[in-house]
Design a protein around this motif. Structure first.
Motif, mmCIF file in Angstrom:
data_model
loop_
_atom_site.group_PDB
_atom_site.id
_atom_site.type_symbol
_atom_site.label_atom_id
_atom_site.label_comp_id
_atom_site.label_asym_id
_atom_site.label_seq_id
_atom_site.Cartn_x
_atom_site.Cartn_y
_atom_site.Cartn_z
ATOM 1 N N PRO A 6 5.979 12.225 -16.320
ATOM 2 C CA PRO A 6 5.722 11.374 -15.242
ATOM 3 C C PRO A 6 5.314 9.922 -15.570
ATOM 4 C CG PRO A 6 4.511 13.293 -15.244
ATOM 5 C CD PRO A 6 5.133 13.351 -16.573
ATOM 6 N N LEU A 7 5.690 9.185 -14.641
ATOM 7 C CA LEU A 7 5.367 7.647 -14.405
ATOM 8 C C LEU A 7 3.801 7.467 -14.417
ATOM 9 C CD1 LEU A 7 8.418 5.970 -13.396
ATOM 10 C CD2 LEU A 7 7.873 6.007 -15.638
ATOM 11 N N LEU A 8 3.209 6.382 -14.410
ATOM 12 C CA LEU A 8 1.758 6.420 -14.188
ATOM 13 C C LEU A 8 1.683 6.243 -12.451
ATOM 14 C CD1 LEU A 8 -1.042 5.492 -15.076
ATOM 15 C CD2 LEU A 8 -0.587 3.376 -14.972
ATOM 16 N N HIS A 9 0.686 7.233 -12.090
ATOM 17 C CA HIS A 9 0.583 6.961 -10.617
ATOM 18 C C HIS A 9 -0.589 6.289 -10.149
ATOM 19 C CE1 HIS A 9 3.778 10.342 -10.728
ATOM 20 N NE2 HIS A 9 3.332 10.655 -9.614
ATOM 21 N N LEU A 10 -0.653 5.219 -10.244
ATOM 22 C CA LEU A 10 -1.632 4.197 -9.909
ATOM 23 C C LEU A 10 -0.971 2.869 -9.194
ATOM 24 C CD1 LEU A 10 -4.447 3.306 -10.004
ATOM 25 C CD2 LEU A 10 -3.967 2.166 -12.314
ATOM 26 N N HIS A 11 -1.592 2.750 -8.066
ATOM 27 C CA HIS A 11 -0.654 1.861 -7.242
ATOM 28 C C HIS A 11 -1.893 0.826 -6.170
ATOM 29 C CE1 HIS A 11 2.112 0.181 -4.479
ATOM 30 N NE2 HIS A 11 1.542 0.489 -3.212
ATOM 31 N N CYS A 12 -1.648 -0.145 -6.286
ATOM 32 C CA CYS A 12 -2.744 -1.317 -5.499
ATOM 33 C C CYS A 12 -1.894 -1.194 -4.124
ATOM 34 C CB CYS A 12 -2.713 -2.373 -5.982
ATOM 35 S SG CYS A 12 -3.836 -3.771 -5.110
ATOM 36 N N ARG A 13 -2.452 -0.577 -3.133
ATOM 37 C CA ARG A 13 -2.164 -0.262 -1.871
ATOM 38 C C ARG A 13 -2.556 -1.117 -0.902
ATOM 39 N NH1 ARG A 13 -3.422 2.493 2.697
ATOM 40 N NH2 ARG A 13 -1.487 3.459 3.829
ATOM 41 N N GLU A 14 -3.804 -1.650 -1.005
ATOM 42 C CA GLU A 14 -4.510 -2.748 -0.013
ATOM 43 C C GLU A 14 -4.946 -3.770 -0.700
ATOM 44 O OE1 GLU A 14 -7.192 -2.126 4.097
ATOM 45 O OE2 GLU A 14 -6.936 -0.594 2.761
ATOM 46 N N ASP A 63 8.445 -27.370 -6.564
ATOM 47 C CA ASP A 63 8.938 -28.003 -8.024
ATOM 48 C C ASP A 63 8.342 -27.030 -9.097
ATOM 49 O OD1 ASP A 63 10.084 -30.336 -6.892
ATOM 50 O OD2 ASP A 63 8.436 -31.618 -7.235
ATOM 51 N N GLU A 64 7.120 -26.256 -8.882
ATOM 52 C CA GLU A 64 6.606 -25.500 -9.870
ATOM 53 C C GLU A 64 6.370 -24.039 -9.250
ATOM 54 O OE1 GLU A 64 3.327 -26.717 -11.621
ATOM 55 O OE2 GLU A 64 4.209 -28.609 -12.396
ATOM 56 N N GLY A 65 6.696 -22.998 -9.896
ATOM 57 C CA GLY A 65 6.748 -21.570 -9.591
ATOM 58 C C GLY A 65 4.959 -21.340 -9.377
ATOM 59 N N PRO A 66 4.908 -20.117 -8.649
ATOM 60 C CA PRO A 66 3.332 -19.825 -8.403
ATOM 61 C C PRO A 66 2.750 -19.127 -9.593
ATOM 62 C CG PRO A 66 5.018 -18.010 -7.493
ATOM 63 C CD PRO A 66 5.851 -19.226 -7.917
ATOM 64 N N LYS A 67 1.589 -19.266 -9.519
ATOM 65 C CA LYS A 67 0.814 -18.636 -10.853
ATOM 66 C C LYS A 67 -0.088 -17.617 -10.672
ATOM 67 C CE LYS A 67 2.079 -22.395 -13.337
ATOM 68 N NZ LYS A 67 2.886 -23.388 -12.406
ATOM 69 N N LEU A 68 -0.375 -16.660 -11.321
ATOM 70 C CA LEU A 68 -1.058 -15.583 -11.316
ATOM 71 C C LEU A 68 -2.590 -15.917 -11.259
ATOM 72 C CD1 LEU A 68 0.598 -13.456 -14.308
ATOM 73 C CD2 LEU A 68 0.840 -13.155 -11.868
ATOM 74 N N VAL A 69 -3.499 -15.141 -10.477
ATOM 75 C CA VAL A 69 -4.713 -15.397 -10.383
ATOM 76 C C VAL A 69 -5.553 -14.073 -10.547
ATOM 77 C CG1 VAL A 69 -4.432 -17.290 -8.492
ATOM 78 C CG2 VAL A 69 -4.660 -14.809 -7.837
ATOM 79 N N HIS A 70 -4.738 -12.955 -10.790
ATOM 80 C CA HIS A 70 -5.214 -11.678 -11.254
ATOM 81 C C HIS A 70 -4.395 -10.865 -11.802
ATOM 82 C CE1 HIS A 70 -3.959 -8.872 -8.097
ATOM 83 N NE2 HIS A 70 -3.711 -9.983 -7.447
ATOM 84 N N ARG A 71 -4.556 -9.726 -12.321
ATOM 85 C CA ARG A 71 -3.420 -8.982 -13.228
ATOM 86 C C ARG A 71 -3.397 -7.417 -12.642
ATOM 87 N NH1 ARG A 71 -3.290 -10.853 -19.395
ATOM 88 N NH2 ARG A 71 -3.757 -13.299 -19.140
ATOM 89 N N LEU A 72 -2.135 -6.920 -12.833
ATOM 90 C CA LEU A 72 -1.967 -5.356 -12.789
ATOM 91 C C LEU A 72 -1.480 -5.057 -14.013
ATOM 92 C CD1 LEU A 72 -0.307 -5.061 -9.217
ATOM 93 C CD2 LEU A 72 -2.977 -4.593 -9.944
ATOM 94 N N ASP A 73 -1.694 -3.787 -14.517
ATOM 95 C CA ASP A 73 -1.278 -3.331 -15.679
ATOM 96 C C ASP A 73 0.406 -3.147 -15.562
ATOM 97 O OD1 ASP A 73 -3.867 -3.004 -16.729
ATOM 98 O OD2 ASP A 73 -3.833 -0.633 -16.259
ATOM 99 N N ARG A 74 1.086 -3.125 -16.766
ATOM 100 C CA ARG A 74 2.503 -3.229 -16.635
ATOM 101 C C ARG A 74 2.908 -1.727 -16.089
ATOM 102 N NH1 ARG A 74 6.955 -3.598 -20.798
ATOM 103 N NH2 ARG A 74 5.626 -4.817 -22.169
ATOM 104 N N GLU A 75 2.300 -0.729 -16.293
ATOM 105 C CA GLU A 75 2.669 0.449 -15.692
ATOM 106 C C GLU A 75 2.428 0.681 -14.449
ATOM 107 O OE1 GLU A 75 0.777 0.375 -18.357
ATOM 108 O OE2 GLU A 75 2.092 0.972 -20.165
ATOM 109 N N SER A 76 1.385 -0.053 -13.641
ATOM 110 C CA SER A 76 0.917 0.350 -12.369
ATOM 111 C C SER A 76 1.815 -0.780 -11.546
ATOM 112 C CB SER A 76 -0.411 -0.035 -12.126
ATOM 113 O OG SER A 76 -0.779 -1.377 -12.647
ATOM 114 N N SER A 77 1.690 -0.362 -10.318
ATOM 115 C CA SER A 77 2.543 -1.027 -9.060
ATOM 116 C C SER A 77 1.522 -1.612 -8.017
ATOM 117 C CB SER A 77 3.330 -0.066 -8.560
ATOM 118 O OG SER A 77 2.687 1.045 -8.130
#
Length: 352
Positions: free
Chosen positions: A291-299, A97-111
């Protein structure tokens, strides 16, 4: 009955007039949840819902893991409405009935990998898990061991190369307000007691040699502070992340970028002959003027919440037989966004 016609942009509506708009089946399924989306958010259509669901890498009854694209804000606030938390409420609730909720964050520009909780119980335990303050241990040893094994690992392309190939950064961070009275900036704490500071610890490791003035590094944050990795790279190591103009503007101005060559979209290797269409695949990479921000949460490695949640909720000391066979840890690896893949492939070709 009058035949339908297209409304002109300058046409004035009359009292009693009716307007028909196409609504897909997928849109009607989530229409009941639009009330939880912030005012002003554009309701995702069927194609957008399909796109968001393709970002999902894992889903069980307790959590949802997705690979966030760059430039998509995680938390919405005025004037930001189309954020990950708002879109998840409309597109990623599935049969809940409800969507999932965030438990941590990433920057807007990062992936990269983003974790969301799907139930009140899982959200509560995930907040506990990502809390930097050492919380009280559970009576379950397997859960405690799994929590100790939790980590995030990022890949970043930085300008320059750290003096040491690996190390531990212990540099507290402070937040200051710039002269405009609106812009907030994170800086290394000066330990003079003029502003409050937060402990910030990051492990780093250089992944390869410096090529054309850039190096790939692996970052593992041991604390969760706003812009921690960006500030530690720029100010503690002196090697700002490519595309980070907030904390590395002056270095970017002096940085001599790679020559603008044409590259093959799939392999990232330079063409032998220059072709105009090759410029399209350079957008955001090290070949781009901006260039775009080159920061990525890989693992991401974390406890299997779905396994331990019944035990934690019932305060039991042992798992039920049906859950004992499931793994204690979940591990996820996410592919880099397109602009980082181009940079990676291009720089790798210089090593051949």
């Amino acid at each position: 009955m009058k035949s339908l016609r297209k409304i002109k942009h300058n046409e004035v509506m009359e009292v009693g007039a009716r307007v028909w708009v196409p609504v897909s089946i997928a849109e009607t399924r989530v229409s009941r949840r639009f009330d939880c989306i912030p005012s002003g958010t554009l309701h995702p259509n069927a194609d957008e819902i399909d796109y968001l669901r393709r970002l999902v890498k894992y889903k069980d009854y307790a959590i949802l893991v997705l690979n966030k694209p760059p430039k998509l804000p995680v938390k919405g606030s005025l004037p930001v409405h189309n954020s990950m938390d708002a879109l998840a409420a409309a597109a990623l609730s599935y049969d809940y009935d409800e969507g999932p909720k965030l438990v941590h964050r990433l920057d807007r520009e990062s992936s990269g990998l983003l974790l969301l909780g799907r139930t009140k119980e899982s959200i509560s335990h995930l907040h506990w898990l990502f809390n930097d303050i050492n919380p009280a241990k559970s009576s379950c040893k397997a859960w405690n061991d799994a929590c100790d094994a939790k980590f995030q690992r990022f890949w970043a392309l930085v300008i320059g190369t750290p003096k040491e190939n690996e190390g531990l950064i212990r540099s507290p961070l402070s937040k200051i307000l710039l002269d405009d009275g609106k812009t907030e900036r994170v800086i290394l704490a000066q330990n003079v007691g003029l502003e409050p500071s937060q402990e910030a610890v990051t492990e780093y490791r250089v992944l390869g040699p410096m090529i054309n003035g850039c190096s790939w590094v692996e970052l593992r944050p041991l604390t969760s502070r706003k812009h921690q990795l960006r500030v530690h790279c720029a100010e503690a190591l002196g090697t700002p992340i490519v595309g980070d103009y907030k904390y590395g503007w002056f270095v970017h101005r002096k940085w001599k970028q790679m020559p603008r060559v044409d590259i093959e979209p799939r392999t990232g290797k330079p063409y032998k002959l220059r072709r105009p269409e090759g410029l399209d695949v350079q957008k955001g990479s090290v070949l781009s003027k901006v260039p775009l921000l080159h920061l990525h949460c890989r693992e991401l490695v974390l406890p299997n919440i779905a396994k331990f949640l019944p035990l934690l909720s019932n305060n039991a000391e042992t798992l039920s037989p049906g859950l004992s066979g499931k793994p204690d840890l979940l591990r996820f690896v996410a592919s880099m966004p397109k602009h980082m893949k181009i940079s990676w492939n291009l720089m790798s070709s210089y090593l051949v």
